[in-house]
Design an enzyme around this catalytic site. Structure first.
Site, PDB file in Angstrom:
ATOM      1  N   CYS A  34      -5.531   2.585  10.046  1.00 19.38           N
ATOM      2  CA  CYS A  34      -5.995   3.985  10.162  1.00 19.38           C
ATOM      3  C   CYS A  34      -7.506   4.034  10.319  1.00 19.38           C
ATOM      4  O   CYS A  34      -8.116   5.089  10.147  1.00 19.38           O
ATOM      5  CB  CYS A  34      -5.528   4.818   8.982  1.00 19.38           C
ATOM      6  SG  CYS A  34      -6.189   4.261   7.415  1.00 19.38           S
ATOM      7  N   PHE A  61       0.864  -1.187   0.000  1.00 19.64           N
ATOM      8  CA  PHE A  61       0.000   0.000   0.000  1.00 19.64           C
ATOM      9  C   PHE A  61       0.903   1.240   0.000  1.00 19.64           C
ATOM     10  O   PHE A  61       0.823   2.097   0.869  1.00 19.64           O
ATOM     11  CB  PHE A  61      -0.946   0.011   1.206  1.00 19.64           C
ATOM     12  CG  PHE A  61      -1.717  -1.270   1.402  1.00 19.64           C
ATOM     13  CD1 PHE A  61      -2.893  -1.506   0.695  1.00 19.64           C
ATOM     14  CD2 PHE A  61      -1.265  -2.259   2.281  1.00 19.64           C
ATOM     15  CE1 PHE A  61      -3.615  -2.691   0.882  1.00 19.64           C
ATOM     16  CE2 PHE A  61      -1.973  -3.435   2.465  1.00 19.64           C
ATOM     17  CZ  PHE A  61      -3.151  -3.664   1.769  1.00 19.64           C
TER      18      PHE A  61
HETATM   19  N1  SAH Z   1       1.760   4.111   2.798  1.00 19.59           N
HETATM   20  C1  SAH Z   1       1.285   5.269   2.061  1.00 19.59           C
HETATM   21  C2  SAH Z   1      -0.191   5.542   2.264  1.00 19.59           C
HETATM   22  C3  SAH Z   1      -1.103   4.372   1.957  1.00 19.59           C
HETATM   23  S1  SAH Z   1      -2.744   4.814   1.664  1.00 19.59           S
HETATM   24  C4  SAH Z   1       2.125   6.478   2.444  1.00 19.59           C
HETATM   25  O1  SAH Z   1       2.802   6.424   3.469  1.00 19.59           O
HETATM   26  O2  SAH Z   1       2.083   7.472   1.726  1.00 19.59           O
HETATM   27  C5  SAH Z   1      -3.399   3.343   1.040  1.00 19.59           C
HETATM   28  C6  SAH Z   1      -2.967   2.984  -0.360  1.00 19.59           C
HETATM   29  O3  SAH Z   1      -3.441   1.671  -0.611  1.00 19.59           O
HETATM   30  C7  SAH Z   1      -3.502   3.846  -1.476  1.00 19.59           C
HETATM   31  O4  SAH Z   1      -2.429   4.316  -2.240  1.00 19.59           O
HETATM   32  C8  SAH Z   1      -4.390   2.918  -2.319  1.00 19.59           C
HETATM   33  O5  SAH Z   1      -4.259   3.151  -3.711  1.00 19.59           O
HETATM   34  C9  SAH Z   1      -3.829   1.574  -1.980  1.00 19.59           C
HETATM   35  N2  SAH Z   1      -4.729   0.408  -2.030  1.00 19.59           N
HETATM   36  C10 SAH Z   1      -6.000   0.295  -1.591  1.00 19.59           C
HETATM   37  N3  SAH Z   1      -6.421  -0.983  -1.663  1.00 19.59           N
HETATM   38  C11 SAH Z   1      -5.384  -1.703  -2.142  1.00 19.59           C
HETATM   39  C12 SAH Z   1      -5.182  -3.096  -2.430  1.00 19.59           C
HETATM   40  N4  SAH Z   1      -6.132  -3.993  -2.195  1.00 19.59           N
HETATM   41  N5  SAH Z   1      -3.985  -3.473  -2.900  1.00 19.59           N
HETATM   42  C13 SAH Z   1      -3.004  -2.579  -3.133  1.00 19.59           C
HETATM   43  N6  SAH Z   1      -3.137  -1.265  -2.869  1.00 19.59           N
HETATM   44  C14 SAH Z   1      -4.312  -0.830  -2.389  1.00 19.59           C
END
Ligand code: SAH
Length: 392
Positions: free
Chosen positions: A336, A224
């Protein structure tokens, strides 16, 4: 306008909790319009608080003040904004990206203002701040000179308040497609107009720093990843390789540009566009191994009713990540979801350790950065929980 509570429903307001739920209301005197200021009284007539009316939300009023003599006017907004900015003065010496106003926690329920270099980005997520929008922008621009102020009132929370989604320039210049910000020694491009939330995960600032001591020479998997905040921290700390996984190709493209911006163009960084749940399973089949894994998923529980399903999701990815770690490897795992409490989250991780068949030590507890403070009277303000685990 006057709101009178039911008998024995005044406890939380007396403890300065800023939400009045619809079920606690006995009587409404007058016909308050959306965002209008109302005085809230206990059943025995005691004055309790002054807040903004939200006719469509279960949170029917959000408190502006618990001081009987404090009027809600532009001077009030100026005082609250000034106090919020003062709280971040020191932090702004190390970063040009910072949350300036954090809603209830800064006494301005529903108002988010983030600073990205010379630009401010606002979210108005309650009827109260929506009504005072013009005055807030006027006061904000007079307290701090911004090149431009942009609005990103396009989140789901507006719908609960019965407000339309809206975004666009509010004052000054419109932001460029990417704004570069500095955080300690790192630099990040932020897409104010199209990025998630207001563009960047400011709340993870301290946790990016917390990651660094574990990364020298490490093979790191960043799940993520969004635009690679943790990836840049890992590379700066000397990681041997980093893999970002995210469903958003746009976010991954920006992660690659962020690597270039920080002088890591030649570094070993791979981006996988895909679903973390599937990618982790594939990696387990391929017997891949890592030294450090980061799990920073989006909010799995948007409402209390979704907590059970969310817990399953958190447990699944934590089991998979534990199985992919070399003995002694580090897991940085986050939630979160405000509806998932810290004790519940820790229990989910404990359950995952049992199922993964690994002994897991919690090395450190993590939370949101200091520009997302938590008012003691508003514990809901603590939404970001994290654990650094050593997985044996
Ligand atoms: N770690 C990041 C913030 C993550 S926010 C930072 O520190 O900036 C969550 C992220 O998960 C988003 O970018 C979204 O696109 C992604 N996301 C949501 N569901 C997902 C999934 N099932 N698999 C992969 N990515 C996913």
């Amino acid at each position: 306008m006057k709101i009178i509570l039911k008998n024995k429903r005044d406890d939380s307001l007396r403890r300065h909790h800023p939400w009045l739920f619809s079920g606690a209301i006995h009587k409404i005197e007058g016909q308050p319009q959306a965002g209008e200021t109302v005085d809230i009284h206990a059943a025995n007539g005691d004055w309790l608080a002054r807040g903004a009316w939200s006719p469509h939300s279960q949170i029917r009023a959000r408190v502006w003040t618990f001081a009987p003599d404090e009027a809600i006017d532009e001077a009030f907004l100026q005082r609250r904004l000034r106090a919020a900015l003062a709280l971040r003065e020191q932090l702004l010496e190390r970063t040009s990206a910072c949350r300036l106003v954090n809603s209830e926690s800064d006494g301005l329920p529903g108002l988010i203002i983030d600073r990205y270099d010379d630009f401010a980005v606002c979210q108005f997520t309650s009827c109260g701040v929506e009504l005072w929008r013009e005055a807030i922008i006027r006061q904000l621009t007079s307290l701090a000179p911004f090149t431009g102020v942009y609005e990103r009132s396009d989140g789901k929370s507006r719908e609960k308040e019965g407000l339309p989604l809206r975004s666009g320039a509010l004052a000054g210049a419109a932001p460029p497609d990417l704004v570069a910000v500095r955080e300690d020694d790192s630099h990040f491009y932020v897409d104010i107009k199209n990025g998630h939330k207001t563009g960047f995960y400011l709340d993870q600032r301290d946790n990016r720093t917390a990651l660094m001591p574990y990364c020298e020479g490490a093979e790191v998997l960043n799940c993520f990843s969004y635009t690679g905040g943790f990836a840049i921290a890992a590379l700066r700390a000397g990681a041997k390789s980093i893999i970002n996984v995210d469903t958003s190709q746009a976010a991954l493209d920006l992660a690659a540009r962020n690597a270039e911006l920080n002088g890591f163009a030649g570094a070993s960084m791979d981006n996988i566009a895909g679903d973390v749940f599937k990618v982790l399973r594939q990696m387990r089949e391929q017997k891949r191994q890592f030294d450090v894994i980061i799990l920073d998923p989006p909010k799995f529980a948007e409402a209390a009713a979704q907590v059970k399903a969310a817990a399953r999701g958190y447990k699944d990815i934590n089991i998979l990540a534990m199985q992919l770690l070399r003995p002694g490897g580090r897991l940085f795992t986050f939630s979160c979801s405000g509806h998932v409490s810290q004790p519940l989250f820790q229990k989910i991780v404990a359950d995952a350790a049992l199922d993964a068949g690994r002994d897991v030590y919690i090395i450190k507890h993590l939370a949101q950065a200091e520009d997302h403070p938590i008012l003691t009277s508003f514990p809901e303000g603590w939404y970001l929980k994290g654990l650094i685990c050593k997985v044996m």
